[in-house]
Design an enzyme around this catalytic site. Structure first.
Site, short mmCIF file in Angstrom:
data_model
loop_
_atom_site.label_atom_id
_atom_site.label_comp_id
_atom_site.label_asym_id
_atom_site.label_seq_id
_atom_site.Cartn_x
_atom_site.Cartn_y
_atom_site.Cartn_z
N HIS A 100 0.83 -1.21 0.00
CA HIS A 100 0.00 0.00 0.00
C HIS A 100 0.86 1.26 0.00
CE1 HIS A 100 -4.37 -1.06 0.73
NE2 HIS A 100 -3.78 -2.25 0.66
N ASP A 101 2.00 1.20 0.67
CA ASP A 101 2.89 2.35 0.66
C ASP A 101 3.45 2.60 -0.73
OD1 ASP A 101 4.51 4.47 1.67
OD2 ASP A 101 6.22 3.11 1.70
N GLY A 106 4.86 5.97 -4.54
CA GLY A 106 6.10 5.22 -4.43
C GLY A 106 6.42 4.85 -2.99
N ASP A 108 7.71 5.64 -0.07
CA ASP A 108 8.17 6.83 0.65
C ASP A 108 7.63 6.92 2.07
OD1 ASP A 108 5.51 7.36 0.13
OD2 ASP A 108 5.85 9.42 -0.56
N SER A 110 4.69 7.19 3.03
CA SER A 110 3.56 8.11 3.17
C SER A 110 2.37 7.42 3.83
CB SER A 110 3.15 8.67 1.80
OG SER A 110 2.87 7.62 0.88
N THR A 223 -0.39 -16.39 0.02
CA THR A 223 -0.12 -17.71 0.58
C THR A 223 -0.17 -17.69 2.11
OG1 THR A 223 1.47 -19.54 0.66
CG2 THR A 223 2.39 -17.34 0.59
N THR A 274 -2.82 -24.24 3.01
CA THR A 274 -1.68 -24.17 3.94
C THR A 274 -1.47 -22.73 4.40
OG1 THR A 274 -0.17 -23.96 2.05
CG2 THR A 274 -0.52 -26.18 2.93
N ASP A 279 4.29 -20.97 0.69
CA ASP A 279 4.53 -21.93 -0.39
C ASP A 279 3.73 -21.51 -1.62
OD1 ASP A 279 1.88 -22.62 0.19
OD2 ASP A 279 2.45 -24.33 1.41
#
Length: 355
Positions: A100-101, A106, A108, A110, A223, A274, A279
């Site tokens: 999400h950042d 980018g 940063d 934020s 996973t 799992t 995996d």
């Protein structure tokens, strides 16, 4: 007879892994046993081992903190281990927080800024976790190396270490990211939330400089970890307003989800097979119509991504190798560096500096 499309994808993946510029090791133990000639011991894809003086695009450096904070990685590793030992699911939370950042402005940090109208307080961020882990690491780093290490670098490294702690691959991280000063809640609405089609997902990843291969491989982060039942209920009870279930869900899995997700506030594991292991079963689940989110299952339904899913389902080592490569690429998305006036080194990850 072998499927020619799968064979072609397998070849493309093999070439990509050999030529990848990101430095990756299947796990840290094998990385530490690399011989002096730069070749890993054991059945491991040989890739170049970075030196402390290596740089990435003349912006980030593997030895960035060698003099200013030499114990940084040890601090982060120790703290992450403590947190994962207490809560296995925090590893998946850090992976999601890092994504999400990097997905907005980018990598940063934020997403860590905590003020009215910030990404962190957006509706799409309400289920994010892991902020306290970064705060804990930052406090210790500030004690040992004040005003030196960015929150963006800490979040990137903590995500890698958490992945390793739950059995995932190790990849080398160049440092030197600066922290952004701007965080806007509406910009967080662009992050995929589980309802998008493959075209929208591809366009989003391409806007970040990531490929369709990165899209499929990084989806494999599911996973481990859990999701709230809220994005699942439409698929289970009222798919596209039909009053029926999504036909792409297997009958057995559908019955399970109907029992598990009666309430939107409940949680369900992203990997039905799992959930406590890092995996490639996520991909085999998709082949069995057991993808939890719509954006999971659609990867096997769409002809542009299904060959990649099939290859990763049948070749766990390729998934493991490529996950490290793709995570390294994600961590370098639109980074701020010393050349960017809009970046800084926050002393508290929750707030911009007031000096």
């Amino acid at each position: 007879m072998k499927n020619p499309s799968i064979s072609f994808i397998f070849l493309v993946l093999a070439i990509h892994l050999v030529s990848a510029s990101a430095q990756f090791y299947p796990n840290k133990h094998e990385h530490e046993q690399a011989n002096p000639g730069g070749e890993l011991l054991g059945d491991v894809t040989p890739l170049t081992i970075p030196t402390l003086t290596d740089k990435v695009d003349d912006l980030l450096s593997f030895g960035y903190y060698q003099q200013s904070c030499p114990n940084l990685e040890a601090i982060i590793s120790r703290k992450v281990k403590d947190w994962v030992d207490k809560d296995f699911n925090i590893a998946a939370s850090l992976l999601r927080l890092h994504f999400h950042d990097c997905a907005v402005r980018g990598c940063d940090a934020s997403i860590l800024l905590n003020h009215e109208g910030s990404e962190r307080n957006a509706k799409t961020s309400k289920t994010l976790r892991g902020f306290e882990v970064i705060d804990d690491i930052k406090a210790e780093v500030e004690r040992q190396c004040p005003k030196t290490v960015s929150c963006a670098d800490i979040l990137t490294a903590a995500t890698r270490d958490a992945t390793v702690k739950v059995g995932g691959p190790y990849w080398s991280i160049p440092y030197g990211r600066k922290d952004g000063r701007v965080s806007i809640d509406k910009e967080a609405e662009s992050v995929p939330m589980g309802h998008e089609n493959v075209t929208a997902l591809m366009e989003f990843f391409q806007s970040q400089g990531l490929s369709i291969l990165d899209l499929v491989v990084l989806s494999g982060a599911h996973t481990i970890g859990r999701s709230s039942c809220e994005p699942v209920q439409d698929r289970v009870f009222n798919y596209r307003g039909t009053g029926m279930a999504d036909p792409s869900v297997s009958p057995e899995y559908l019955n399970f989800l109907r029992r598990k997700c009666r309430w939107a506030s409940e949680y369900v594991e992203l990997d039905a097979s799992t959930p406590w292991q890092f995996d490639n079963k996520y991909f085999t689940n998709l082949q069995k119509k057991m993808g939890l989110l719509y954006t999971d299952q659609i990867l096997y339904s769409d002809l542009r991504t299904s060959p990649l899913v099939a290859t990763l389902a049948s070749n766990p080592s390729i998934f493991r190798n490529q996950f490290g490569v793709s995570m390294a690429k994600l961590g370098n998305v639109q980074v701020l560096t010393g050349q960017d006036r809009q970046g800084e080194i926050r002393t508290n990850c929750n707030f911009v500096n007031n000096y």
